[in-house]
Design a protein around this motif. Structure first.
Motif, PDB file in Angstrom:
ATOM      1  N   ARG A   1      49.561  41.180  36.108  1.00 54.49           N
ATOM      2  CA  ARG A   1      50.842  41.359  36.802  1.00 54.49           C
ATOM      3  C   ARG A   1      51.366  40.017  37.321  1.00 54.49           C
ATOM      4  N   MET A   2      50.468  39.202  37.860  1.00 52.12           N
ATOM      5  CA  MET A   2      50.862  37.890  38.377  1.00 52.12           C
ATOM      6  C   MET A   2      51.046  36.866  37.266  1.00 52.12           C
ATOM      7  N   SER A   3      50.458  37.100  36.106  1.00 47.45           N
ATOM      8  CA  SER A   3      50.401  36.182  34.965  1.00 47.45           C
ATOM      9  C   SER A   3      49.378  35.071  35.176  1.00 47.45           C
ATOM     10  N   LEU A   4      49.292  34.555  36.383  1.00 46.37           N
ATOM     11  CA  LEU A   4      48.407  33.432  36.697  1.00 46.37           C
ATOM     12  C   LEU A   4      47.724  33.652  38.036  1.00 46.37           C
ATOM     13  N   LEU A   5      46.464  33.242  38.135  1.00 52.56           N
ATOM     14  CA  LEU A   5      45.733  33.260  39.397  1.00 52.56           C
ATOM     15  C   LEU A   5      45.230  31.844  39.631  1.00 52.56           C
ATOM     16  N   GLN A   6      45.876  31.139  40.559  1.00 55.63           N
ATOM     17  CA  GLN A   6      45.551  29.731  40.770  1.00 55.63           C
ATOM     18  C   GLN A   6      44.165  29.565  41.381  1.00 55.63           C
ATOM     19  N   ILE A   7      43.468  28.518  40.938  1.00 55.58           N
ATOM     20  CA  ILE A   7      42.124  28.211  41.409  1.00 55.58           C
ATOM     21  C   ILE A   7      42.193  27.065  42.411  1.00 55.58           C
ATOM     22  N   ASP A   8      41.527  27.245  43.537  1.00 57.19           N
ATOM     23  CA  ASP A   8      41.366  26.163  44.494  1.00 57.19           C
ATOM     24  C   ASP A   8      40.001  26.336  45.141  1.00 57.19           C
ATOM     25  N   THR A   9      39.340  25.219  45.426  1.00 53.68           N
ATOM     26  CA  THR A   9      37.953  25.290  45.894  1.00 53.68           C
ATOM     27  C   THR A   9      37.810  25.298  47.409  1.00 53.68           C
ATOM     28  N   ILE A  10      38.901  25.097  48.157  1.00 55.51           N
ATOM     29  CA  ILE A  10      38.799  25.091  49.622  1.00 55.51           C
ATOM     30  C   ILE A  10      38.239  26.431  50.084  1.00 55.51           C
ATOM     31  N   ASN A  11      37.214  26.377  50.921  1.00 54.06           N
ATOM     32  CA  ASN A  11      36.500  27.601  51.299  1.00 54.06           C
ATOM     33  C   ASN A  11      36.425  27.758  52.816  1.00 54.06           C
ATOM     34  N   VAL A  12      37.518  27.419  53.496  1.00 54.39           N
ATOM     35  CA  VAL A  12      37.552  27.521  54.956  1.00 54.39           C
ATOM     36  C   VAL A  12      37.510  28.983  55.401  1.00 54.39           C
ATOM     37  N   VAL A  13      38.259  29.815  54.716  1.00 59.10           N
ATOM     38  CA  VAL A  13      38.283  31.250  55.019  1.00 59.10           C
ATOM     39  C   VAL A  13      37.662  32.016  53.858  1.00 59.10           C
ATOM     40  N   ALA A  14      38.293  31.953  52.714  1.00 60.86           N
ATOM     41  CA  ALA A  14      37.773  32.467  51.453  1.00 60.86           C
ATOM     42  C   ALA A  14      38.460  31.653  50.370  1.00 60.86           C
ATOM     43  N   ARG A  15      37.769  31.390  49.295  1.00 62.44           N
ATOM     44  CA  ARG A  15      38.411  30.624  48.228  1.00 62.44           C
ATOM     45  C   ARG A  15      39.654  31.360  47.754  1.00 62.44           C
ATOM     46  N   SER A  16      40.688  30.576  47.442  1.00 64.75           N
ATOM     47  CA  SER A  16      42.008  31.121  47.197  1.00 64.75           C
ATOM     48  C   SER A  16      42.060  32.261  46.185  1.00 64.75           C
ATOM     49  N   PRO A  17      41.466  32.140  44.993  1.00 63.07           N
ATOM     50  CA  PRO A  17      41.631  33.249  44.040  1.00 63.07           C
ATOM     51  C   PRO A  17      41.087  34.569  44.551  1.00 63.07           C
ATOM     52  N   TYR A  18      40.000  34.521  45.320  1.00 57.12           N
ATOM     53  CA  TYR A  18      39.441  35.751  45.882  1.00 57.12           C
ATOM     54  C   TYR A  18      40.379  36.340  46.934  1.00 57.12           C
ATOM     55  N   LEU A  19      40.975  35.466  47.748  1.00 60.72           N
ATOM     56  CA  LEU A  19      41.881  35.932  48.798  1.00 60.72           C
ATOM     57  C   LEU A  19      43.155  36.520  48.192  1.00 60.72           C
ATOM     58  N   VAL A  20      43.692  35.876  47.155  1.00 56.16           N
ATOM     59  CA  VAL A  20      44.892  36.401  46.485  1.00 56.16           C
ATOM     60  C   VAL A  20      44.621  37.814  45.967  1.00 56.16           C
ATOM     61  N   LEU A  21      43.452  38.019  45.379  1.00 56.03           N
ATOM     62  CA  LEU A  21      43.098  39.347  44.868  1.00 56.03           C
ATOM     63  C   LEU A  21      42.902  40.345  46.004  1.00 56.03           C
ATOM     64  N   PHE A  22      42.238  39.922  47.085  1.00 52.86           N
ATOM     65  CA  PHE A  22      42.032  40.823  48.217  1.00 52.86           C
ATOM     66  C   PHE A  22      43.360  41.264  48.819  1.00 52.86           C
ATOM     67  N   SER A  23      44.333  40.355  48.879  1.00 46.71           N
ATOM     68  CA  SER A  23      45.642  40.690  49.454  1.00 46.71           C
ATOM     69  C   SER A  23      46.322  41.817  48.695  1.00 46.71           C
ATOM     70  N   ARG A  24      45.942  41.998  47.435  1.00 51.96           N
ATOM     71  CA  ARG A  24      46.552  43.021  46.602  1.00 51.96           C
ATOM     72  C   ARG A  24      45.654  44.236  46.379  1.00 51.96           C
ATOM     73  N   LEU A  25      44.351  43.988  46.280  1.00 52.35           N
ATOM     74  CA  LEU A  25      43.416  45.062  45.925  1.00 52.35           C
ATOM     75  C   LEU A  25      42.716  45.685  47.119  1.00 52.35           C
ATOM     76  N   GLY A  26      42.659  44.967  48.234  1.00 48.29           N
ATOM     77  CA  GLY A  26      41.799  45.404  49.320  1.00 48.29           C
ATOM     78  C   GLY A  26      40.349  45.062  49.004  1.00 48.29           C
ATOM     79  N   HIS A  27      39.436  45.746  49.644  1.00 45.90           N
ATOM     80  CA  HIS A  27      38.012  45.436  49.518  1.00 45.90           C
ATOM     81  C   HIS A  27      37.544  45.590  48.066  1.00 45.90           C
ATOM     82  N   TYR A  28      36.976  44.535  47.528  1.00 45.84           N
ATOM     83  CA  TYR A  28      36.417  44.575  46.169  1.00 45.84           C
ATOM     84  C   TYR A  28      35.263  43.569  46.113  1.00 45.84           C
TER      85      TYR A  28
END
Length: 408
Positions: free
Chosen positions: A41-68
């Protein structure tokens, strides 16, 4: 332009969020296929390694999917549902879209700093030996190779084999077969994508660009023409003939948005105009979420002036190191500086700022608390600590979480 519909600004925001899968809270527990569908749906899931809260691709998915389970992303990559390459930046991309990026691999010198032709020429024998090593011994990580005697420390001071691997990746000779502890594992393209044959499957750059623009239009839902090229970092794009052709094909229709003027709507979003479109979802957004990664677009569409300041010297930061936008029911109403302290299993919100005209209604406070609680639980946090925030929010915060506050 033949405008077909007149929309309010909030309708436009909701159409964009619907296209991104961010309009409503998920109605069921996430399934593995939901992750694949989400990236498509997004076409792209950007990768970034900063892990202050959660790495970006995981957080982007959580914002849409909830707990996974976070492991699903690595599983999707390892199974070949996704591949990695340069798109917006380094991204996970649906396997079906490999043909859209192949022309970049065949002309890697156009990628700028991502490919160094001089390095490849100067180290031709070493690189040939490396490819033969991978062919005979299987996939490798950069960590599998020792640093040279003259290796200098530093973020960009990559050891020679790391440079070899990254250049071969940009040239499409190697692909990321999987990730281990988020480290790339490289293998030959012929083993990761065995069915691909350039002479049978390649498309020319012109067609690839048209398909990337069409993907961008679909993933944005509603857009100004100027917003399209940034999605895949396209340069020197002839937008006018593309839009004319897409309108003639019925892929896009012209609309008028209050305060923004004439815009385009992708055909997949057109049916959403048949009934009232309301936003009910609240979520933290990664700085690299497609909703906010184009800072000009998010300013125009959401009136949200945003930049990431982790690369800004501390003394010059306005907000903080890793500030996350907070989406609430179709609007971006706050931003917070947060970090996960993993040793103590604490989510620490260092500060929370409300956007102008954001009211601390009971509904907002409840949604904020629910969103933070869900995120904290997903990160296995046992405690949420809010150091600074508006006093009204702190006083309403549930006693189910310990709160260390300096209410502002």
């Amino acid at each position: 332009m033949n405008v077909t519909h007149s929309l309010s600004l909030q309708q436009a925001r909701n159409l964009h969020l619907a296209a991104q899968g961010m309009l409503r809270t998920p109605s069921h527990c996430a399934r593995f296929q939901d992750l694949i569908d989400c990236v498509s749906r997004m076409s792209l899931l950007q990768i970034d390694t900063i892990n202050v809260v959660a790495r970006s691709p995981y957080l982007v998915l959580f914002s849409r999917l909830g707990h996974y389970p976070s492991s699903w992303l690595e599983q999707a990559l390892k199974q070949g549902e996704l591949f990695e390459y340069w798109a917006h930046e380094a991204c996970f991309i649906p396997r079906a879209d490999y043909k859209l990026l192949r022309h970049r691999m065949l002309s890697p010198e156009k990628l700028g700093w991502k490919y160094n032709a001089t390095w490849m020429s100067e180290h031709q024998q070493e690189i040939t030996d490396l490819l033969e090593h991978i062919r005979l011994n299987g996939p490798v990580r950069a960590a599998d190779f020792a640093s040279g005697d003259n290796h200098k420390p530093g973020w960009w001071a990559w050891k020679p084999h790391k440079r070899h691997l990254e250049n071969l990746f940009s040239a499409g000779e190697l692909m990321v077969a999987e990730r281990r502890n988020f480290q790339r594992v490289y293998d030959l393209r012929s083993r990761v994508m065995p069915e691909w044959q350039d002479e049978l499957h390649s498309i020319d750059e012109t067609e690839a660009i048209s398909l990337m623009l069409l993907n961008s239009a679909r993933s944005l839902g509603i857009f100004r023409a100027a917003w399209l090229p940034d999605y895949y970092r396209l340069k020197r794009v002839a937008l006018k003939p593309f839009l004319t052709q897409m309108q003639a094909n019925g892929d896009i229709v012209a609309v008028n948005v209050a305060g923004l003027g004439e815009m385009w709507l992708h055909r997949d979003s057109l049916s959403l105009l048949d009934s009232p479109l309301s936003a009910s979802h609240s979520a933290l957004l990664s700085p690299f979420d497609p909703v906010v990664w184009d800072r000009k677009r998010v300013l125009e569409l959401f009136d949200f002036d945003y930049r990431i300041e982790c690369y800004t010297p501390e003394a010059k930061r306005k907000y903080g190191y890793f500030v996350l936008p907070f989406l609430h029911r179709g609007q971006i109403k706050a931003r917070l500086d947060a970090r996960m302290v993993r040793k103590s299993n604490q989510l620490v919100i260092k500060n929370l700022w409300l956007e102008d005209n954001t009211r601390l209604t009971p509904s907002f406070i409840q949604d904020f608390q629910r969103a933070i609680t869900r995120f904290a639980a997903w990160q296995d946090a046992e405690q949420v600590i809010i150091e600074q925030a508006p006093k009204a929010l702190l006083s309403a915060w549930s006693s189910s979480w310990s709160v260390n506050s300096k209410g502002a």
